[in-house]
Design a protein around this motif. Structure first.
Motif, mmCIF file in Angstrom:
data_model
loop_
_atom_site.group_PDB
_atom_site.id
_atom_site.type_symbol
_atom_site.label_atom_id
_atom_site.label_comp_id
_atom_site.label_asym_id
_atom_site.label_seq_id
_atom_site.Cartn_x
_atom_site.Cartn_y
_atom_site.Cartn_z
ATOM 1 N N ARG A 179 -0.254 5.209 3.850
ATOM 2 C CA ARG A 179 -1.317 5.839 3.062
ATOM 3 C C ARG A 179 -2.634 5.085 3.208
ATOM 4 N NH1 ARG A 179 1.990 7.163 -2.488
ATOM 5 N NH2 ARG A 179 3.042 9.007 -1.695
ATOM 6 N N ARG A 180 -2.569 3.755 3.076
ATOM 7 C CA ARG A 180 -3.778 2.932 3.137
ATOM 8 C C ARG A 180 -4.447 3.032 4.501
ATOM 9 N NH1 ARG A 180 -4.056 -1.828 5.186
ATOM 10 N NH2 ARG A 180 -1.814 -2.150 5.088
ATOM 11 N N TRP B 246 -8.954 2.393 15.686
ATOM 12 C CA TRP B 246 -8.672 2.771 14.300
ATOM 13 C C TRP B 246 -9.384 1.780 13.397
ATOM 14 C CZ3 TRP B 246 -6.294 7.243 13.315
ATOM 15 C CH2 TRP B 246 -5.940 7.533 11.998
ATOM 16 N N SER B 247 -9.919 2.263 12.325
ATOM 17 C CA SER B 247 -10.663 1.418 11.407
ATOM 18 C C SER B 247 -9.690 0.598 10.542
ATOM 19 C CB SER B 247 -11.538 2.301 10.521
ATOM 20 O OG SER B 247 -12.247 1.513 9.600
ATOM 21 N N GLY C 170 -3.939 5.340 6.824
ATOM 22 C CA GLY C 170 -4.301 6.724 7.112
ATOM 23 C C GLY C 170 -5.644 7.112 6.509
ATOM 24 N N LYS C 171 -5.955 6.566 5.350
ATOM 25 C CA LYS C 171 -7.237 6.861 4.701
ATOM 26 C C LYS C 171 -8.415 6.268 5.459
ATOM 27 C CE LYS C 171 -5.493 7.317 0.011
ATOM 28 N NZ LYS C 171 -5.448 6.713 -1.324
ATOM 29 N N ARG C 172 -8.177 5.189 6.193
ATOM 30 C CA ARG C 172 -9.274 4.519 6.904
ATOM 31 C C ARG C 172 -9.756 5.338 8.095
ATOM 32 N NH1 ARG C 172 -10.630 -0.109 4.940
ATOM 33 N NH2 ARG C 172 -11.815 -0.640 6.792
ATOM 34 N N GLY C 173 -8.855 5.997 8.763
ATOM 35 C CA GLY C 173 -9.232 6.897 9.853
ATOM 36 C C GLY C 173 -9.633 6.213 11.151
ATOM 37 N N GLU D 80 7.405 6.565 8.803
ATOM 38 C CA GLU D 80 6.324 5.758 8.232
ATOM 39 C C GLU D 80 6.094 4.503 9.061
ATOM 40 O OE1 GLU D 80 7.168 7.169 3.633
ATOM 41 O OE2 GLU D 80 8.015 5.281 4.369
ATOM 42 N N LYS E 282 -16.237 -0.003 8.675
ATOM 43 C CA LYS E 282 -15.702 -0.045 7.312
ATOM 44 C C LYS E 282 -15.108 -1.417 7.102
ATOM 45 C CE LYS E 282 -14.328 4.792 7.095
ATOM 46 N NZ LYS E 282 -13.183 5.688 6.979
#
Length: 109
Positions: free
Chosen positions: A94-95, A39-40, A97-100, A23, A108
């Motif tokens: 998680r946070r 990365w966003s 990774g969701k942004r992409g 992680e 974003k």
């Protein structure tokens, strides 16, 4: 007489540490890619990266101290110390990774 750690207990501790390492590596990668514009990420990500560490490490040290003072086994002390760190790394992975990836077009926020 206190219960000794079983191989399953030790494997659980090893898995906990392994997950923390994976992680952490993924969060570091996404944040570095964010700094490079690949990365966003939000504008506050760099500040967040620094500010969250002190509370996570203080929580980790406190949990390890309590586990030690209450007579826990070494593997239980390690798991207690890892729990607050994993909570942060898991949430960050998680946070982020969701942004992409950062794609051309509107950013974003």
């Amino acid at each position: 007489m206190p219960r000794l750690a079983t191989p399953a207990d030790l494997m659980g501790s090893w898995m906990n540490m392994s997950m923390l390492m994976m992680e952490t590596a993924s969060v570091m990668t996404m944040r570095m890619m964010g700094m490079a514009g690949l990365w966003s990420v939000t504008k506050s990500e760099n500040e967040r990266m620094v500010s969250e560490k002190s509370s996570a490490f203080l929580d980790s040290a406190a949990a390890a101290s309590v586990a030690t003072m209450t007579g826990k086994r070494p593997d239980e002390v390690m798991n207690a110390a890892l729990r607050p760190l994993r909570r942060k790394t898991r949430a960050n992975a998680r946070r982020l990774g969701k942004r992409g990836p950062a794609l051309p077009g509107p950013k974003k926020r």
